[in-house]
Design an enzyme around this catalytic site. Sequence first.
Site, PDB file in Angstrom:
ATOM      1  NE  ARG A   1     -17.559  -7.642   3.431  1.00  0.00           N
ATOM      2  CZ  ARG A   1     -18.607  -8.437   3.619  1.00  0.00           C
ATOM      3  NH1 ARG A   1     -19.615  -8.051   4.369  1.00  0.00           N
ATOM      4  NH2 ARG A   1     -18.632  -9.632   3.065  1.00  0.00           N
TER       5      ARG A   1
ATOM      6  CD  GLU B   1      -1.567  -2.402   1.648  1.00  0.00           C
ATOM      7  OE1 GLU B   1      -0.429  -2.509   2.158  1.00  0.00           O
ATOM      8  OE2 GLU B   1      -2.329  -3.379   1.509  1.00  0.00           O
TER       9      GLU B   1
END
Lengths: 315, 275
Positions: free
Chosen positions: A162, A54
């Site tokens: 989500r 990342e």
Amino acid sequence: MPKATRQSFGDALVRIGEKDSRLVVLDADLSKSTGTGGFLKKFPERHFEFGIAEQNMIGAAAGLALCGKVPVAASFSCFLIGRLETIRVAVAYNKTNVKLAGTHAGIGIGDDGTSQMGLEDVAAMRALPGMTVLQPADDLEARQMTEWMIAHDGPVFIRLTRQVVPDVHAEGYRFQLGKADVLHEPAAAKGEAKLQATVFASGGTVGPAVDAAKSLAARGFRVRVVNAGSLMPFDLEAPARAAAESQRIVTVEDHNITGGLGSAVCEAVATSGLGCPVVRLGLESFGESASGAELYEKYGLSAEHIVEACLRNLN
Amino acid sequence: MPTATASSDTDMKAVTRELRVDIIRMIEAAGSGHPGGSLSVIDLLSVLYLKTLRHRPAEPLWPDRDRVVLSKGHACPALYAVMAKTGYFSRDLLSGLRKLGSPLQGHPDRLRLPGIEVSTGSLGQGLSIALGMALAAKLDKKDFKTWCILGDGEMQEGQVWEALLAAPKFKLDNLIAIVDYNNGQIDGSVKEVMDLEPLADKLRAFNWETIVIDGHDLAAIEGAYAQAARVSGRPVAIVAKTAKGKGVSFMEHPCEWHGKAPNKDEADRAAKELC
């Protein structure tokens, strides 16, 4: 229609990609989860897979931005802010036009458990000068925020769910940076009676907040629900108005109560000089594995808990 | 075009001596700074800016310019000296290093000093940013190069290896990483603190075209840059073996002069050695 805001964000990227060739999308092995899969399919030449790395992805996004691209770097929000120092220097300090999309916000993700839950991301991002922090409540707001952030010149962090969230905005809603919006306004009362409470919610907790206000209305309690989609800059007027017109303020966030929505509201109320108690609902610990609904119940974010927080004796 | 060039090797040698004196004087005036790593990298930067780069110092945002990312941002006195020499800004600014209101921050700040591509100083980040720039050039089919200068101690950061892994995947033959291998860092020699060896083998194993040179041999540096620019299909790493504090006898030590400013007497002695 009800959707996970990560999906609404992903859908918006595809549409924006058609007209804005500057848009590029970066993933760190989670394109199947971040909502960027549609963009990858449609514009493979403008999608870059960085693997499970990342900080390199975020740094590369800064470099792309410095050369005129508008990069969106996506991952779970906890994994993005795990690279806070890279975000601090390569994005915030350099003022690069990078859009960080942090999905899987909060305990709402459910089963995967604490290590996958973004629970401190808003606190970290709010502390960075120049960072814009957004959290949409529903599909419409997520699409509008995505459009807004790609058009905006400057670093943005957008926090996405989500889980599927209900539609709470009417079709004519227009997102405005730095403005909170009222989602549930109680009927006018006779005289100058203060509201029982004003509830501030953001992202995944907006649905339960609206449900709580409806349930309270049925019982004769007047409660206003305010959606704070723009977490930074934050609407300082909305908490001041709430402090003036309500007996209490309740904040509810799927995030640690330190540094997020609850803190932002407390800061605004304190700055306003108006006295009003603030009850903060949110996490004070890490989460755990269970369904999202079970966790909202256990950690005090469900409609029932919000009702209780509006009515509880504060003495 | 650069306002300063050096036509012969003798001239270049004189320029690097002059810039070394600038570095010493600037850090002396600031009362703090990093002379060791500035003196080790100055030959690499001098050749880059005076001989190799495609740039327009009077037009620092020229879109087709080569990009330079000084990932080892603490060596910015060297960068400032060479930028002043090539005409990015007046040499008078050098004496303001690290002072209130000066565009010459303790670590480079792109928003305060035109010509600085990236604000750096947090070690390990520059190569990722340079990678993004090289990727943007590929997307836009532009032929500018991105040059990233790393410290050897910095190679201990995990992010560097993420970037080293990624650049060959994207076939970034427009990206050149230069490692200023001076074998010094704050807590001791790189070898003692966290050995990088065999560094060139590691870079080759990561699929980088790797060139090893003496980082104080001006002709070798120029040759390596020219060779790097011709490589096709993959990124290039230049491992430049250097000495911390190079050029000033009493500063040539792995860690003693990493982050210490010379006092007036020491600066005078250094300048005398260099002139």
